[in-house]
Write a protein that holds these residues in place. Structure first.
Motif, PDB file in Angstrom:
ATOM      1  N   LYS A 121       0.829  -1.205   0.000  1.00 27.79           N
ATOM      2  CA  LYS A 121       0.000   0.000   0.000  1.00 27.79           C
ATOM      3  C   LYS A 121       0.865   1.258   0.000  1.00 27.79           C
ATOM      4  CE  LYS A 121      -4.231  -1.718   2.152  1.00 27.79           C
ATOM      5  NZ  LYS A 121      -5.133  -1.632   3.321  1.00 27.79           N
ATOM      6  N   GLU A 122       1.908   1.265   0.827  1.00 29.62           N
ATOM      7  CA  GLU A 122       2.815   2.422   0.871  1.00 29.62           C
ATOM      8  C   GLU A 122       3.503   2.624  -0.470  1.00 29.62           C
ATOM      9  OE1 GLU A 122       5.521   1.968   4.110  1.00 29.62           O
ATOM     10  OE2 GLU A 122       3.919   1.831   5.597  1.00 29.62           O
ATOM     11  N   ASP A 123       3.911   1.524  -1.081  1.00 24.71           N
ATOM     12  CA  ASP A 123       4.574   1.617  -2.392  1.00 24.71           C
ATOM     13  C   ASP A 123       3.622   2.180  -3.437  1.00 24.71           C
ATOM     14  OD1 ASP A 123       6.787   1.159  -4.163  1.00 24.71           O
ATOM     15  OD2 ASP A 123       5.706  -0.610  -4.933  1.00 24.71           O
ATOM     16  N   LEU A 124       2.364   1.745  -3.422  1.00 19.84           N
ATOM     17  CA  LEU A 124       1.382   2.246  -4.387  1.00 19.84           C
ATOM     18  C   LEU A 124       1.046   3.722  -4.125  1.00 19.84           C
ATOM     19  CD1 LEU A 124      -1.005  -0.829  -4.655  1.00 19.84           C
ATOM     20  CD2 LEU A 124       0.577   0.026  -6.397  1.00 19.84           C
ATOM     21  N   LYS A 126       3.141   5.902  -2.952  1.00 19.71           N
ATOM     22  CA  LYS A 126       4.283   6.652  -3.469  1.00 19.71           C
ATOM     23  C   LYS A 126       4.217   6.809  -4.977  1.00 19.71           C
ATOM     24  CE  LYS A 126       7.517   5.316   0.170  1.00 19.71           C
ATOM     25  NZ  LYS A 126       8.692   4.518   0.490  1.00 19.71           N
ATOM     26  N   LYS A 127       3.622   5.840  -5.637  1.00 16.84           N
ATOM     27  CA  LYS A 127       3.504   5.897  -7.102  1.00 16.84           C
ATOM     28  C   LYS A 127       2.282   6.679  -7.545  1.00 16.84           C
ATOM     29  CE  LYS A 127       6.137   1.746  -7.946  1.00 16.84           C
ATOM     30  NZ  LYS A 127       6.205   0.435  -8.562  1.00 16.84           N
ATOM     31  N   GLY A 128       1.483   7.190  -6.596  1.00 17.81           N
ATOM     32  CA  GLY A 128       0.370   8.067  -6.940  1.00 17.81           C
ATOM     33  C   GLY A 128      -0.993   7.426  -6.947  1.00 17.81           C
ATOM     34  N   LEU A 129      -1.135   6.228  -6.484  1.00 21.04           N
ATOM     35  CA  LEU A 129      -2.441   5.574  -6.457  1.00 21.04           C
ATOM     36  C   LEU A 129      -3.142   5.969  -5.166  1.00 21.04           C
ATOM     37  CD1 LEU A 129      -4.331   3.515  -7.869  1.00 21.04           C
ATOM     38  CD2 LEU A 129      -3.337   1.794  -6.383  1.00 21.04           C
ATOM     39  N   LYS A 130      -4.386   6.418  -5.277  1.00 18.07           N
ATOM     40  CA  LYS A 130      -5.149   6.807  -4.097  1.00 18.07           C
ATOM     41  C   LYS A 130      -6.031   5.640  -3.666  1.00 18.07           C
ATOM     42  CE  LYS A 130      -5.312  11.668  -5.337  1.00 18.07           C
ATOM     43  NZ  LYS A 130      -6.173  12.812  -5.650  1.00 18.07           N
ATOM     44  N   MET A 131      -6.032   5.390  -2.353  1.00 19.35           N
ATOM     45  CA  MET A 131      -6.859   4.302  -1.805  1.00 19.35           C
ATOM     46  C   MET A 131      -7.800   4.844  -0.782  1.00 19.35           C
ATOM     47  SD  MET A 131      -4.379   1.108  -1.359  1.00 19.35           S
ATOM     48  CE  MET A 131      -2.912   1.030  -2.298  1.00 19.35           C
TER      49      MET A 131
END
Length: 131
Positions: A121-124, A126-131
């Motif tokens: 989740k942290e990696d995503l 950082k890549k700009g994916l919003k959860m």
């Protein structure tokens, strides 16, 4: 004594495959029969067992061998497949219940998986994916 060409071929075939010595001694290779070494799978074991029981049931129920069995035997044999099906169902339920009751908890694996999910989740994020 000298070896014939056939003996040489038999020896070569035996060396190239895992043929038991008993088959070599029986002369099956010399006759050039294909050797099929069968190992029964669980499915084949069950099919064989059910076939044997089914054949025995049919012989008794329909009196195929003219055994002149008493009527009481036929009355017991006739519903036997239903009884066996109920017994198999009870055994299956008991087995599943026992396996569920004795299932091991893997707390370390659970913790590791939760950590990997947080990391992903942290990696995503950082890549700009919003959860």
């Amino acid at each position: 004594m000298g070896c014939s060409v056939l003996d040489h071929c038999v020896t070569q075939e035996a060396e190239s495959t895992d043929v038991p010595p008993s088959l070599l001694a029986s002369g099956l290779l010399a006759l050039k029969f294909p050797i099929i070494l069968l190992t029964m799978t669980k499915l084949l074991e069950w099919v064989f067992g059910v076939s044997v029981i089914g054949a025995a049931w049919a012989l008794v129920t329909f009196d195929l061998l003219n055994l002149r069995l008493p009527v009481a035997y036929k009355e017991v044999a006739w519903p036997m497949p239903v009884y066996l099906l109920v017994v198999f169902g009870c055994y299956s339920l008991a087995t599943v219940g026992y396996r569920v009751a004795t299932f091991n908890d893997c707390e370390e694996a659970s913790k590791e998986l939760q950590d990997q999910i947080k990391e992903a989740k942290e990696d995503l994020r950082k890549k700009g994916l919003k959860m």
